[in-house]
Structure formats: C-alpha cells, structure tokens
Motif scaffolding. Structure first.
Motif, mmCIF file in Angstrom:
data_model
loop_
_atom_site.group_PDB
_atom_site.id
_atom_site.type_symbol
_atom_site.label_atom_id
_atom_site.label_comp_id
_atom_site.label_asym_id
_atom_site.label_seq_id
_atom_site.Cartn_x
_atom_site.Cartn_y
_atom_site.Cartn_z
ATOM 1 N N TYR A 58 0.862 -1.178 0.000
ATOM 2 C CA TYR A 58 0.000 0.000 0.000
ATOM 3 C C TYR A 58 0.899 1.228 0.000
ATOM 4 O O TYR A 58 1.974 1.213 0.610
ATOM 5 N N ALA A 59 0.461 2.285 -0.646
ATOM 6 C CA ALA A 59 1.211 3.539 -0.631
ATOM 7 C C ALA A 59 0.254 4.712 -0.702
ATOM 8 O O ALA A 59 -0.700 4.703 -1.484
ATOM 9 N N SER A 60 0.516 5.707 0.131
ATOM 10 C CA SER A 60 -0.267 6.933 0.135
ATOM 11 C C SER A 60 0.647 8.074 0.541
ATOM 12 O O SER A 60 1.328 7.992 1.580
ATOM 13 N N ASP A 61 0.652 9.151 -0.224
ATOM 14 C CA ASP A 61 1.460 10.315 0.124
ATOM 15 C C ASP A 61 0.987 10.970 1.420
ATOM 16 O O ASP A 61 1.705 11.777 2.005
ATOM 17 N N ALA A 62 -0.199 10.617 1.890
ATOM 18 C CA ALA A 62 -0.711 11.158 3.147
ATOM 19 C C ALA A 62 -0.136 10.438 4.358
ATOM 20 O O ALA A 62 -0.309 10.904 5.485
ATOM 21 N N SER A 63 0.551 9.299 4.137
ATOM 22 C CA SER A 63 1.041 8.544 5.296
ATOM 23 C C SER A 63 2.374 7.850 5.028
ATOM 24 O O SER A 63 3.397 8.230 5.578
ATOM 25 N N CYS A 64 2.362 6.810 4.183
ATOM 26 C CA CYS A 64 3.576 6.025 3.971
ATOM 27 C C CYS A 64 3.379 5.018 2.843
ATOM 28 O O CYS A 64 2.298 4.911 2.287
ATOM 29 N N ARG A 77 -6.428 -10.673 6.464
ATOM 30 C CA ARG A 77 -7.400 -10.414 7.531
ATOM 31 C C ARG A 77 -7.177 -9.067 8.201
ATOM 32 O O ARG A 77 -8.132 -8.377 8.563
ATOM 33 N N LEU A 78 -5.911 -8.703 8.392
ATOM 34 C CA LEU A 78 -5.596 -7.453 9.075
ATOM 35 C C LEU A 78 -5.395 -6.279 8.121
ATOM 36 O O LEU A 78 -5.214 -5.151 8.576
ATOM 37 N N THR A 79 -5.424 -6.522 6.825
ATOM 38 C CA THR A 79 -5.003 -5.517 5.832
ATOM 39 C C THR A 79 -3.781 -4.765 6.367
ATOM 40 O O THR A 79 -3.785 -3.558 6.560
ATOM 41 N N VAL A 80 -2.728 -5.548 6.591
ATOM 42 C CA VAL A 80 -1.531 -5.085 7.286
ATOM 43 C C VAL A 80 -0.957 -3.794 6.717
ATOM 44 O O VAL A 80 -0.712 -2.836 7.454
ATOM 45 N N ALA A 81 -0.711 -3.751 5.417
ATOM 46 C CA ALA A 81 -0.070 -2.568 4.837
ATOM 47 C C ALA A 81 -0.933 -1.325 5.024
ATOM 48 O O ALA A 81 -0.442 -0.259 5.427
ATOM 49 N N ARG A 82 -2.213 -1.439 4.760
ATOM 50 C CA ARG A 82 -3.126 -0.287 4.906
ATOM 51 C C ARG A 82 -3.273 0.104 6.364
ATOM 52 O O ARG A 82 -3.364 1.291 6.692
ATOM 53 N N GLU A 83 -3.294 -0.860 7.264
ATOM 54 C CA GLU A 83 -3.433 -0.568 8.684
ATOM 55 C C GLU A 83 -2.257 0.265 9.197
ATOM 56 O O GLU A 83 -2.442 1.195 9.975
ATOM 57 N N ILE A 84 -1.058 -0.057 8.753
ATOM 58 C CA ILE A 84 0.110 0.729 9.153
ATOM 59 C C ILE A 84 -0.037 2.162 8.667
ATOM 60 O O ILE A 84 0.172 3.119 9.429
ATOM 61 N N CYS A 85 -0.429 2.326 7.414
ATOM 62 C CA CYS A 85 -0.631 3.669 6.865
ATOM 63 C C CYS A 85 -1.708 4.426 7.624
ATOM 64 O O CYS A 85 -1.570 5.631 7.890
ATOM 65 N N ALA A 86 -2.784 3.751 7.996
ATOM 66 C CA ALA A 86 -3.878 4.395 8.725
ATOM 67 C C ALA A 86 -3.417 4.864 10.105
ATOM 68 O O ALA A 86 -3.803 5.949 10.560
ATOM 69 N N LEU A 87 -2.594 4.075 10.776
ATOM 70 C CA LEU A 87 -2.095 4.473 12.096
ATOM 71 C C LEU A 87 -1.201 5.708 11.999
ATOM 72 O O LEU A 87 -1.222 6.566 12.886
ATOM 73 N N VAL A 88 -0.440 5.797 10.926
ATOM 74 C CA VAL A 88 0.411 6.977 10.718
ATOM 75 C C VAL A 88 -0.462 8.193 10.405
ATOM 76 O O VAL A 88 -0.312 9.255 11.012
ATOM 77 N N GLU A 89 -1.394 8.018 9.471
ATOM 78 C CA GLU A 89 -2.207 9.141 9.015
ATOM 79 C C GLU A 89 -3.223 9.614 10.046
ATOM 80 O O GLU A 89 -3.374 10.815 10.287
ATOM 81 N N HIS A 90 -3.941 8.693 10.661
ATOM 82 C CA HIS A 90 -5.070 9.074 11.505
ATOM 83 C C HIS A 90 -4.773 9.129 12.995
ATOM 84 O O HIS A 90 -5.448 9.842 13.730
ATOM 85 N N LYS A 91 -3.773 8.368 13.449
ATOM 86 C CA LYS A 91 -3.438 8.403 14.871
ATOM 87 C C LYS A 91 -2.141 9.147 15.139
ATOM 88 O O LYS A 91 -1.779 9.356 16.290
ATOM 89 N N GLY A 92 -1.426 9.532 14.077
ATOM 90 C CA GLY A 92 -0.208 10.294 14.249
ATOM 91 C C GLY A 92 0.968 9.501 14.794
ATOM 92 O O GLY A 92 1.934 10.089 15.286
ATOM 93 N N LEU A 93 0.921 8.163 14.703
ATOM 94 C CA LEU A 93 2.035 7.353 15.159
ATOM 95 C C LEU A 93 3.237 7.546 14.249
ATOM 96 O O LEU A 93 3.075 7.818 13.058
ATOM 97 N N SER A 94 4.419 7.389 14.819
ATOM 98 C CA SER A 94 5.619 7.378 13.980
ATOM 99 C C SER A 94 5.536 6.131 13.103
ATOM 100 O O SER A 94 4.814 5.175 13.422
ATOM 101 N N LEU A 95 6.282 6.116 12.031
ATOM 102 C CA LEU A 95 6.248 4.968 11.129
ATOM 103 C C LEU A 95 6.677 3.690 11.849
ATOM 104 O O LEU A 95 6.047 2.648 11.707
#
Length: 154
Positions: A58-64, A77-95
C-alpha cells in the motif's frame, strides 16, 4: 527470447521468497511494490497476499508506503499494509511505532508471522518482523547501506 533462453534464466535461487521495495522520490511521493512469493520455501508462482492492495502493499502520500511478506491469510485479515498507513495518518504514530503495533502486537496476537518494510514522505524508514529473520536492506542519501537477515543485525 526463445523458450530455451528463458529456461536458462530460471534457477532455484530465484523461485522462492517475496521481493518488496518502498521508495521516496525527491518530491516527497512514496511508492511500494511487492512480488508474489511469500515465506521461504513456498511454491513458486503461487498467488499470495502480496498483490492484494492493502494486505501485501500500500502507498499513500498522506502517510507512507509499505511492502509486506509473511503468512498471507493473516495479512489479508488485518489488511496489514493499509493498517500501518492508517495508524500513521489518523493516529499520528511514527512509522516505526505503527509498523510495530501491527506486526508485533496485532499480527502476533492472531498467530500470523511475517514482516514489513516502510517509508514515509518525511523520510522516516522502518521495518518490523516477528520471525527469526527477514532479508532486508535500507539506503538513503547521506547514510550508509544497511543490510540484514537476522534480528541481532541492524
């Protein structure tokens, strides 16, 4: 290319494992690519989670950008790649924190195994895996090349 020439290019070393890449360009755009391979020793040419956008890459310029490898059913099941991007974009977690949350906590809790490489538009780079090793390398302008296989390596 004739069939014999193509057959000569095939060798055992190239038939196993996932190859993933994440990249950041000078304009701050990110990209991810992931081959279909999966965990070491899986049947060559099979279809896994890697080509499923959101699970294996997954890739998005809004996150990673994220490229993943592992036991595909869990990554789907976890949509792993998108979930990581969502945590960066929406929760502000570091990569790195986002990658660790998904791989070390969520994936491990389900019994899945594997790992990810990732890069963010601001230049953050991360990898996380819950296996004994994961082939990986990292290169950035002004930094030395980092290559590793096992957990005790950089």
């Amino acid at each position: 290319m004739v069939a014999d020439e193509a057959a000569a290019l095939a060798h055992d070393e190239g038939k196993y494992g996932t190859v993933g890449v994440v990249a950041l360009d000078q304009a701050g755009h990110v990209a991810a690519g992931t081959s279909t391979g999966g965990t070491t020793g899986k049947r060559w040419g099979r279809v896994g989670d890697s080509p499923i956008i959101g699970a294996g890459n997954y890739a998005s310029d809004a996150s990673c950008a994220v490229s993943a490898t592992g036991t595909g059913e869990y990554f789907i099941r976890l949509t792993v790649a998108r979930e990581i991007c969502a945590l960066v974009e929406h929760k502000g977690l570091s990569l790195q924190a986002a990658a660790d949350e998904v791989i070390q906590t969520k994936l491990t809790a389900l019994g899945g195994d594997g790992g990810v490489i990732a890069v963010a538009p601001d230049g953050q780079m991360a990898w996380s895996y819950n296996t004994s090793g994961m082939y990986r390398a990292r290169l950035a302008a002004g930094e030395p090349l980092t290559v590793g296989i096992y957990k005790d390596e950089p």
